[in-house]
Enzyme design. Structure first.
Site, PDB file in Angstrom:
ATOM      1  N   ASN A  39       0.839  -1.205   0.000  1.00  0.00           N
ATOM      2  CA  ASN A  39       0.000   0.000   0.000  1.00  0.00           C
ATOM      3  C   ASN A  39       0.866   1.245   0.000  1.00  0.00           C
ATOM      4  O   ASN A  39       1.781   1.322  -0.844  1.00  0.00           O
ATOM      5  CB  ASN A  39      -1.142  -0.036   1.041  1.00  0.00           C
ATOM      6  CG  ASN A  39      -0.791  -0.254   2.483  1.00  0.00           C
ATOM      7  OD1 ASN A  39      -0.387  -1.335   2.853  1.00  0.00           O
ATOM      8  ND2 ASN A  39      -0.962   0.735   3.310  1.00  0.00           N
ATOM      9  N   ASP A  40       0.627   2.222   0.852  1.00  0.00           N
ATOM     10  CA  ASP A  40       1.222   3.562   0.742  1.00  0.00           C
ATOM     11  C   ASP A  40       2.700   3.629   0.343  1.00  0.00           C
ATOM     12  O   ASP A  40       3.517   2.881   0.879  1.00  0.00           O
ATOM     13  CB  ASP A  40       1.180   4.287   2.085  1.00  0.00           C
ATOM     14  CG  ASP A  40      -0.131   4.165   2.804  1.00  0.00           C
ATOM     15  OD1 ASP A  40      -1.075   3.621   2.235  1.00  0.00           O
ATOM     16  OD2 ASP A  40      -0.194   4.635   3.954  1.00  0.00           O
ATOM     17  N   SER A  95       3.260   3.671   7.981  1.00  0.00           N
ATOM     18  CA  SER A  95       3.784   4.672   7.040  1.00  0.00           C
ATOM     19  C   SER A  95       4.631   5.744   7.715  1.00  0.00           C
ATOM     20  O   SER A  95       4.490   6.025   8.903  1.00  0.00           O
ATOM     21  CB  SER A  95       2.631   5.333   6.303  1.00  0.00           C
ATOM     22  OG  SER A  95       2.116   4.413   5.377  1.00  0.00           O
ATOM     23  N   ARG A 137      -0.366   8.865  13.595  1.00  0.00           N
ATOM     24  CA  ARG A 137       0.575   8.151  12.722  1.00  0.00           C
ATOM     25  C   ARG A 137       1.006   8.905  11.458  1.00  0.00           C
ATOM     26  O   ARG A 137       0.550   9.986  11.164  1.00  0.00           O
ATOM     27  CB  ARG A 137      -0.039   6.819  12.309  1.00  0.00           C
ATOM     28  CG  ARG A 137      -1.361   6.925  11.570  1.00  0.00           C
ATOM     29  CD  ARG A 137      -1.794   5.531  11.133  1.00  0.00           C
ATOM     30  NE  ARG A 137      -3.084   5.524  10.487  1.00  0.00           N
ATOM     31  CZ  ARG A 137      -4.235   5.364  11.130  1.00  0.00           C
ATOM     32  NH1 ARG A 137      -4.261   5.231  12.435  1.00  0.00           N
ATOM     33  NH2 ARG A 137      -5.361   5.361  10.448  1.00  0.00           N
ATOM     34  N   ASP A 138       1.877   8.233  10.720  1.00  0.00           N
ATOM     35  CA  ASP A 138       2.363   8.633   9.391  1.00  0.00           C
ATOM     36  C   ASP A 138       3.213   9.911   9.433  1.00  0.00           C
ATOM     37  O   ASP A 138       2.910  10.889   8.739  1.00  0.00           O
ATOM     38  CB  ASP A 138       1.178   8.801   8.412  1.00  0.00           C
ATOM     39  CG  ASP A 138       0.264   7.593   8.375  1.00  0.00           C
ATOM     40  OD1 ASP A 138       0.706   6.512   8.793  1.00  0.00           O
ATOM     41  OD2 ASP A 138      -0.902   7.719   7.943  1.00  0.00           O
ATOM     42  N   GLU A 156      -5.016  10.815   7.058  1.00  0.00           N
ATOM     43  CA  GLU A 156      -3.816   9.969   7.077  1.00  0.00           C
ATOM     44  C   GLU A 156      -2.738  10.596   6.188  1.00  0.00           C
ATOM     45  O   GLU A 156      -3.013  11.484   5.380  1.00  0.00           O
ATOM     46  CB  GLU A 156      -4.141   8.561   6.560  1.00  0.00           C
ATOM     47  CG  GLU A 156      -5.162   7.822   7.423  1.00  0.00           C
ATOM     48  CD  GLU A 156      -5.435   6.393   6.950  1.00  0.00           C
ATOM     49  OE1 GLU A 156      -5.429   5.489   7.790  1.00  0.00           O
ATOM     50  OE2 GLU A 156      -5.666   6.192   5.745  1.00  0.00           O
TER      51      GLU A 156
END
Ligand code: FRU
Length: 523
Positions: A51-52, A109, A183-184, A233
């Site tokens: 994914n990301d 991430s 997060r991220d 996100e």
């Protein structure tokens, strides 16, 4: 000490340290890359779930791209950071996995920066460290209902990014917000205040933290929209000089988990100012891409570009169906790398994004499309493979009398992807409801997908990149992006331009057959 005991300890130590030592990635290499749905010029991992995009930076001639990766399955699971590299943003080579889950949790991430001044102390004058910030996600804490199961950690590399060591002081930023989604981390050097800034997604807002050494972080401020309760996100924050002037503005990118422009997930941005502490928006939230399939778009650190351009890439899927799409060996592709530029019309700031120029290297055959008035439909033919092509079309809106015209990509099985334009309604659509066999996901076949598109006279310029299972449209010189994926039983082999109730006046165009960086040339 007992010899057997020492041996066991040594064996255990070598097992744990091995986990972080890269192999040459050979085990991951697919033998062919010829699967029906395999893109030819977009990055896909040879096998397993992705994914990301994460931790992207440029260093000494190489662009690095990491990504959320689960090597043991084609659905999401305990997250690792996969790694690929490229000399030119066109041809990608998959490298060994760089970050594995550990006792603090999965590796979610994040971003990476080239710490040129060695502010972190992880390197030395002679070896510049690359420092990655990522979220440690503790699945047990999450299940136990804890409030602080996501925290920010560091890893560094002193061999330009091929082997990584996790910082022994992890985590460097704990969650004491009382908000579970935390997060991220996206890092950027803020030269005016000589500090690192971390932009962090905290449920429905972005928080900013500052640090001089990447290890100790101080809360600075937060930015959100009154009343917004959607999950944010993968933020990104960077300055951009306006394309045709001196002014510099700050761009805050935020990916949105629900209610994307066409359902599910999507990437958005705000333009405003950042003074080293606070981000102030001067625009409403705008969509970076109106299609269903460009999520978690973030940008490269240290890319060799002037201050009016920024390089980024997105995950070409949507959480609504990403884990169900009918690819067998791997799941998901990235978008093509895109260059962002900043523009201003009267009082409105906005971004344009276009495929990086380097992609022109892939052009092989060239077919000119002469000017023509189309009052019903016309197949475009030439020496190119429709499913591996780039097409530029210019439409004369002043002379066009039709209020519904478009382009259809299709195959002999009757499966089709229809792109339609409605000048009277200043709107466009991409319809993938008949794009291939149904059945893997209801959400995927909902449609059509729409975007507002001002078409009040003049010339409408369209650029399409078609790659087996994706179409990326860049209209109005990149002011409108539209990315959708689809899974036909066999790649689209035909292309037609059509118009209803009136004339479509084509000023002309070009179709290029594109080579694959994996070595699949045009016919
Ligand atoms: C976005 C995201 C991130 C998270 C990662 C986990 O797609 O949900 O917020 O870090 O994926 O894989």
């Amino acid at each position: 000490m007992n010899k057997a005991f020492i041996l066991i300890v040594l064996l255990l130590l070598s097992f744990y340290s091995c986990k972080e030592i890269p192999n040459d990635g050979q085990a991951l290499k697919s033998d062919n890359f010829t699967e029906t749905h395999r893109p030819k010029f977009h990055f896909t991992p040879a096998a397993a779930w992705m994914n990301d995009p994460n931790g992207m930076y440029y260093l000494e001639g190489t662009y690095h791209l990491s990504y959320q990766y689960y090597p043991d399955s084609t659905v999401w699971g305990p997250m690792h950071w996969g790694h690929a590299s490229s000399k030119d943003l066109v041809s990608w080579e998959e490298q060994a996995v760089i970050l594995y889950p550990d006792s603090l949790g999965y590796i979610f991430s994040g971003s990476a920066v080239v710490d040129t001044q060695n502010t972190s102390g992880f390197g030395s004058k002679d070896s510049i460290p690359v420092v990655a910030a990522f979220t440690h996600h503790d699945p047990e804490g999450e299940q136990a209902g804890s409030q602080d199961f996501q925290y920010q950690s560091l890893a560094y590399s002193i061999d330009k990014g091929y082997s990584w060591t996790k910082y022994e002081g992890n985590p460097v930023l704990k969650n004491n917000t009382g908000i579970r989604d935390f997060r991220d981390p996206k890092l950027i050097w803020h030269s005016e205040t000589s500090q690192w800034i971390m932009a962090l997604a905290v449920y429905d807002r972005v928080q900013f933290y500052g640090s001089v050494n990447l290890k100790q972080w101080q809360y600075l401020s937060e930015f959100g929209i009154e009343g917004d309760t959607r999950l944010w996100e993968c933020p990104d924050l960077f300055p951009l000089k306006i394309a045709d002037g001196e002014e510099t503005k700050w761009v805050l990118i935020v990916s949105i988990q629900q209610q994307g422009p066409n359902g599910g997930t999507g990437t958005s941005y705000f333009i405003g100012d950042f003074d080293g502490t606070t981000f102030t928006a001067e625009t409403n939230q705008q969509w970076l891409d109106w299609g269903a399939d460009n999520y978690a778009f973030v940008t490269w650190d240290n890319a060799p570009l002037d201050q009016s351009r920024r390089l980024g890439i997105g995950w070409m899927s949507n959480w609504q169906y990403a884990q169900e799409v009918p690819t067998k060996k791997w799941r998901s592709a990235m978008t093509v790398p895109r260059e962002l530029t900043l523009h201003r019309d009267d009082d409105r700031y906005y971004l344009k994004s276009l495929p990086v120029e380097a992609l022109r290297k892939l052009r092989s055959t060239k077919t000119n499309i002469p000017p023509e008035v189309i009052s019903n439909e016309k197949e475009l033919q030439g020496n190119f493979r429709v499913s591996q092509s780039e097409m530029e079309l210019l439409i004369d809106l002043d002379k066009t009398t039709s209020n519904e015209f478009g382009i259809t990509f299709y195959n002999e099985e009757g499966e089709a992807l229809k792109v339609a334009f409605y000048p009277g309604e200043n709107m466009m659509q991409v319809d993938r409801q008949q794009s291939g066999p149904e059945g893997f996901s209801d959400a995927f076949f909902k449609g059509p997908h729409t975007a507002p598109l001002q078409m009040q006279g003049g010339v409408l310029d369209l650029q399409f990149l078609s790659d087996v299972t994706s179409l990326e449209l860049f209209a109005l010189e990149g002011a409108l992006n539209f990315t959708d994926i689809f899974f036909p039983s066999s790649p689209y082999s035909r292309l037609k331009v059509w118009s209803k109730q009136g004339d479509l006046v084509l000023k002309g165009g070009t179709v290029y057959g594109l080579n694959s960086f994996r070595g699949y040339p045009q016919p």
